[in-house]
Design a protein around this motif. Structure first.
Motif, PDB file in Angstrom:
ATOM      1  N   GLU A   1       0.791  -1.189   0.000  1.00  0.00           N
ATOM      2  CA  GLU A   1       0.000   0.000   0.000  1.00  0.00           C
ATOM      3  C   GLU A   1       0.830   1.247   0.000  1.00  0.00           C
ATOM      4  O   GLU A   1       0.480   2.240  -0.692  1.00  0.00           O
ATOM      5  N   GLN A   2       1.882   1.203   0.794  1.00  0.00           N
ATOM      6  CA  GLN A   2       2.755   2.374   0.814  1.00  0.00           C
ATOM      7  C   GLN A   2       3.388   2.575  -0.537  1.00  0.00           C
ATOM      8  O   GLN A   2       3.497   3.708  -1.025  1.00  0.00           O
ATOM      9  N   ALA A   3       3.783   1.521  -1.155  1.00  0.00           N
ATOM     10  CA  ALA A   3       4.410   1.623  -2.465  1.00  0.00           C
ATOM     11  C   ALA A   3       3.414   2.145  -3.461  1.00  0.00           C
ATOM     12  O   ALA A   3       3.719   2.965  -4.335  1.00  0.00           O
ATOM     13  N   GLU A   4       2.180   1.703  -3.305  1.00  0.00           N
ATOM     14  CA  GLU A   4       1.141   2.164  -4.223  1.00  0.00           C
ATOM     15  C   GLU A   4       0.873   3.653  -4.006  1.00  0.00           C
ATOM     16  O   GLU A   4       0.706   4.429  -4.956  1.00  0.00           O
ATOM     17  N   ALA A   5       0.834   4.091  -2.736  1.00  0.00           N
ATOM     18  CA  ALA A   5       0.602   5.496  -2.419  1.00  0.00           C
ATOM     19  C   ALA A   5       1.743   6.340  -2.957  1.00  0.00           C
ATOM     20  O   ALA A   5       1.542   7.422  -3.523  1.00  0.00           O
ATOM     21  N   LYS A   6       2.954   5.811  -2.786  1.00  0.00           N
ATOM     22  CA  LYS A   6       4.117   6.541  -3.295  1.00  0.00           C
ATOM     23  C   LYS A   6       4.076   6.624  -4.809  1.00  0.00           C
ATOM     24  O   LYS A   6       4.428   7.656  -5.403  1.00  0.00           O
ATOM     25  N   ALA A   7       3.646   5.545  -5.418  1.00  0.00           N
ATOM     26  CA  ALA A   7       3.557   5.536  -6.874  1.00  0.00           C
ATOM     27  C   ALA A   7       2.530   6.546  -7.334  1.00  0.00           C
ATOM     28  O   ALA A   7       2.736   7.275  -8.313  1.00  0.00           O
ATOM     29  N   GLU A   8       1.403   6.623  -6.597  1.00  0.00           N
ATOM     30  CA  GLU A   8       0.355   7.598  -6.961  1.00  0.00           C
ATOM     31  C   GLU A   8       0.864   9.021  -6.775  1.00  0.00           C
ATOM     32  O   GLU A   8       0.613   9.909  -7.598  1.00  0.00           O
ATOM     33  N   GLN A   9       1.609   9.232  -5.664  1.00  0.00           N
ATOM     34  CA  GLN A   9       2.189  10.555  -5.426  1.00  0.00           C
ATOM     35  C   GLN A   9       3.178  10.918  -6.524  1.00  0.00           C
ATOM     36  O   GLN A   9       3.188  12.046  -7.026  1.00  0.00           O
ATOM     37  N   ALA A  10       3.998   9.936  -6.876  1.00  0.00           N
ATOM     38  CA  ALA A  10       4.990  10.184  -7.921  1.00  0.00           C
ATOM     39  C   ALA A  10       4.292  10.476  -9.227  1.00  0.00           C
ATOM     40  O   ALA A  10       4.701  11.367  -9.995  1.00  0.00           O
ATOM     41  N   GLU A  11       3.199   9.743  -9.495  1.00  0.00           N
ATOM     42  CA  GLU A  11       2.455   9.969 -10.732  1.00  0.00           C
ATOM     43  C   GLU A  11       1.819  11.367 -10.717  1.00  0.00           C
ATOM     44  O   GLU A  11       1.818  12.084 -11.720  1.00  0.00           O
ATOM     45  N   ALA A  12       1.272  11.763  -9.535  1.00  0.00           N
ATOM     46  CA  ALA A  12       0.659  13.091  -9.413  1.00  0.00           C
ATOM     47  C   ALA A  12       1.722  14.164  -9.619  1.00  0.00           C
ATOM     48  O   ALA A  12       1.494  15.182 -10.311  1.00  0.00           O
ATOM     49  N   LYS A  13       2.875  13.976  -9.039  1.00  0.00           N
ATOM     50  CA  LYS A  13       3.978  14.936  -9.213  1.00  0.00           C
ATOM     51  C   LYS A  13       4.415  15.010 -10.659  1.00  0.00           C
ATOM     52  O   LYS A  13       4.722  16.082 -11.188  1.00  0.00           O
ATOM     53  N   ALA A  14       4.442  13.850 -11.297  1.00  0.00           N
ATOM     54  CA  ALA A  14       4.836  13.817 -12.702  1.00  0.00           C
ATOM     55  C   ALA A  14       3.825  14.578 -13.533  1.00  0.00           C
ATOM     56  O   ALA A  14       4.178  15.327 -14.460  1.00  0.00           O
ATOM     57  N   GLU A  15       2.534  14.378 -13.211  1.00  0.00           N
ATOM     58  CA  GLU A  15       1.486  15.097 -13.945  1.00  0.00           C
ATOM     59  C   GLU A  15       1.606  16.609 -13.721  1.00  0.00           C
ATOM     60  O   GLU A  15       1.441  17.409 -14.647  1.00  0.00           O
ATOM     61  N   GLN A  16       1.886  16.981 -12.447  1.00  0.00           N
ATOM     62  CA  GLN A  16       2.073  18.404 -12.138  1.00  0.00           C
ATOM     63  C   GLN A  16       3.267  18.964 -12.912  1.00  0.00           C
ATOM     64  O   GLN A  16       3.203  20.061 -13.472  1.00  0.00           O
ATOM     65  N   ALA A  17       4.332  18.194 -12.914  1.00  0.00           N
ATOM     66  CA  ALA A  17       5.541  18.632 -13.629  1.00  0.00           C
ATOM     67  C   ALA A  17       5.250  18.754 -15.106  1.00  0.00           C
ATOM     68  O   ALA A  17       5.685  19.703 -15.778  1.00  0.00           O
ATOM     69  N   GLU A  18       4.483  17.809 -15.637  1.00  0.00           N
ATOM     70  CA  GLU A  18       4.126  17.856 -17.063  1.00  0.00           C
ATOM     71  C   GLU A  18       3.251  19.079 -17.346  1.00  0.00           C
ATOM     72  O   GLU A  18       3.433  19.774 -18.355  1.00  0.00           O
ATOM     73  N   ALA A  19       2.303  19.382 -16.427  1.00  0.00           N
ATOM     74  CA  ALA A  19       1.430  20.557 -16.597  1.00  0.00           C
ATOM     75  C   ALA A  19       2.267  21.834 -16.552  1.00  0.00           C
ATOM     76  O   ALA A  19       2.073  22.758 -17.355  1.00  0.00           O
ATOM     77  N   LYS A  20       3.213  21.870 -15.608  1.00  0.00           N
ATOM     78  CA  LYS A  20       4.084  23.045 -15.517  1.00  0.00           C
ATOM     79  C   LYS A  20       4.935  23.195 -16.763  1.00  0.00           C
ATOM     80  O   LYS A  20       5.159  24.302 -17.259  1.00  0.00           O
ATOM     81  N   ALA A  21       5.403  22.074 -17.274  1.00  0.00           N
ATOM     82  CA  ALA A  21       6.213  22.109 -18.497  1.00  0.00           C
ATOM     83  C   ALA A  21       5.371  22.625 -19.653  1.00  0.00           C
ATOM     84  O   ALA A  21       5.842  23.426 -20.478  1.00  0.00           O
ATOM     85  N   GLU A  22       4.110  22.166 -19.730  1.00  0.00           N
ATOM     86  CA  GLU A  22       3.217  22.635 -20.796  1.00  0.00           C
ATOM     87  C   GLU A  22       2.953  24.139 -20.663  1.00  0.00           C
ATOM     88  O   GLU A  22       2.937  24.874 -21.652  1.00  0.00           O
ATOM     89  N   GLN A  23       2.748  24.586 -19.399  1.00  0.00           N
ATOM     90  CA  GLN A  23       2.547  26.023 -19.163  1.00  0.00           C
ATOM     91  C   GLN A  23       3.788  26.818 -19.580  1.00  0.00           C
ATOM     92  O   GLN A  23       3.686  27.870 -20.216  1.00  0.00           O
ATOM     93  N   ALA A  24       4.932  26.315 -19.192  1.00  0.00           N
ATOM     94  CA  ALA A  24       6.185  26.985 -19.539  1.00  0.00           C
ATOM     95  C   ALA A  24       6.349  27.049 -21.052  1.00  0.00           C
ATOM     96  O   ALA A  24       6.776  28.066 -21.622  1.00  0.00           O
ATOM     97  N   GLU A  25       5.996  25.959 -21.723  1.00  0.00           N
ATOM     98  CA  GLU A  25       6.088  25.919 -23.196  1.00  0.00           C
ATOM     99  C   GLU A  25       5.119  26.918 -23.819  1.00  0.00           C
ATOM    100  O   GLU A  25       5.466  27.633 -24.767  1.00  0.00           O
ATOM    101  N   ALA A  26       3.891  26.989 -23.242  1.00  0.00           N
ATOM    102  CA  ALA A  26       2.903  27.946 -23.766  1.00  0.00           C
ATOM    103  C   ALA A  26       3.409  29.378 -23.567  1.00  0.00           C
ATOM    104  O   ALA A  26       3.296  30.223 -24.460  1.00  0.00           O
ATOM    105  N   LYS A  27       3.984  29.661 -22.381  1.00  0.00           N
ATOM    106  CA  LYS A  27       4.529  30.991 -22.112  1.00  0.00           C
ATOM    107  C   LYS A  27       5.679  31.309 -23.061  1.00  0.00           C
ATOM    108  O   LYS A  27       5.810  32.436 -23.555  1.00  0.00           O
ATOM    109  N   ALA A  28       6.502  30.325 -23.309  1.00  0.00           N
ATOM    110  CA  ALA A  28       7.624  30.516 -24.231  1.00  0.00           C
ATOM    111  C   ALA A  28       7.105  30.825 -25.630  1.00  0.00           C
ATOM    112  O   ALA A  28       7.637  31.697 -26.330  1.00  0.00           O
TER     113      ALA A  28
END
Length: 195
Positions: A1-28
């Motif tokens: 369960e902990q591994a699954e929670a960590k995986a979900e957190q990592a996935e959420a962070k990855a999605e956030q990072a991807e969203a930020k990257a998309e925002q940065a690309e749009a701003k660029a």
């Protein structure tokens, strides 16, 4: 369960990072578009400046051509030959606009402005001119005008001679300067008494 929670957190962070990257690309992309617009505006401004400079050069060249043509007209024989006719036409216009009496006064003033200083330098002619004016019955009418012309003539002569004298005073000795000041004071007091 902990591994699954960590995986979900990592996935959420990855999605956030991807969203930020998309925002940065749009701003660029927006920044790049703005830079392109600014560059286009700069190019337009430069083109307008070049057009304005070309127009200014063209206007200057046209002005020089017109000025040369005008000088050619003034130097032409026909211009010199027709000068008396142009003068007569302008006098007729002035006569129409201002009337005979005003134009006559103006003509007399112009003539007297030239004659009065000339007569002042020639006392015999001055007496003769005065006698002629009395015989013609115009002496009383001319008197105020001649007085004002004489006053302005004498003032201009005095101003010119005082400038010359003040320049010459620098070469005088102290005693000569004192004598000049005394004489000047006497002349000024006599002029005040006479006025």
């Amino acid at each position: 369960e902990q591994a699954e929670a960590k995986a979900e957190q990592a996935e959420a962070k990855a999605e956030q990072a991807e969203a930020k990257a998309e925002q940065a690309e749009a701003k660029a992309e927006q920044a790049e578009a703005k830079a392109e617009q600014a560059e286009a505006k700069a190019e337009q401004a430069e083109a307008k400046a070049e057009q304005a400079e070309a127009k200014a050069q063209q206007a200057e060249a046209t002005s020089e051509v017109h000025e040369a043509q005008l000088h050619a007209v003034y130097a032409s024989t026909s211009w010199r030959i027709t000068a008396p006719l142009r003068w007569v036409v302008s006098q007729l216009r002035l006569l129409r606009d201002h009337g005979f009496k005003q134009r006559s006064k103006s003509a007399v003033k112009k003539i007297l402005r030239k004659v009065v200083p000339w007569l002042v330098a020639r006392p015999k002619l001055k007496r003769f001119a005065t006698q002629v004016a009395h015989r013609l019955g115009i002496a009383q009418r001319l008197k105020p005008l001649v007085r004002s012309l004489l006053a302005s003539y004498q003032q201009s002569v005095c101003e010119g001679s005082s400038q010359q004298i003040s320049a010459d005073l620098t070469t005088l000795t102290p005693r000569a300067k004192q004598i000049y000041k005394d004489l000047k004071r006497i002349v000024e007091s006599k002029q005040k008494d006479g006025a």
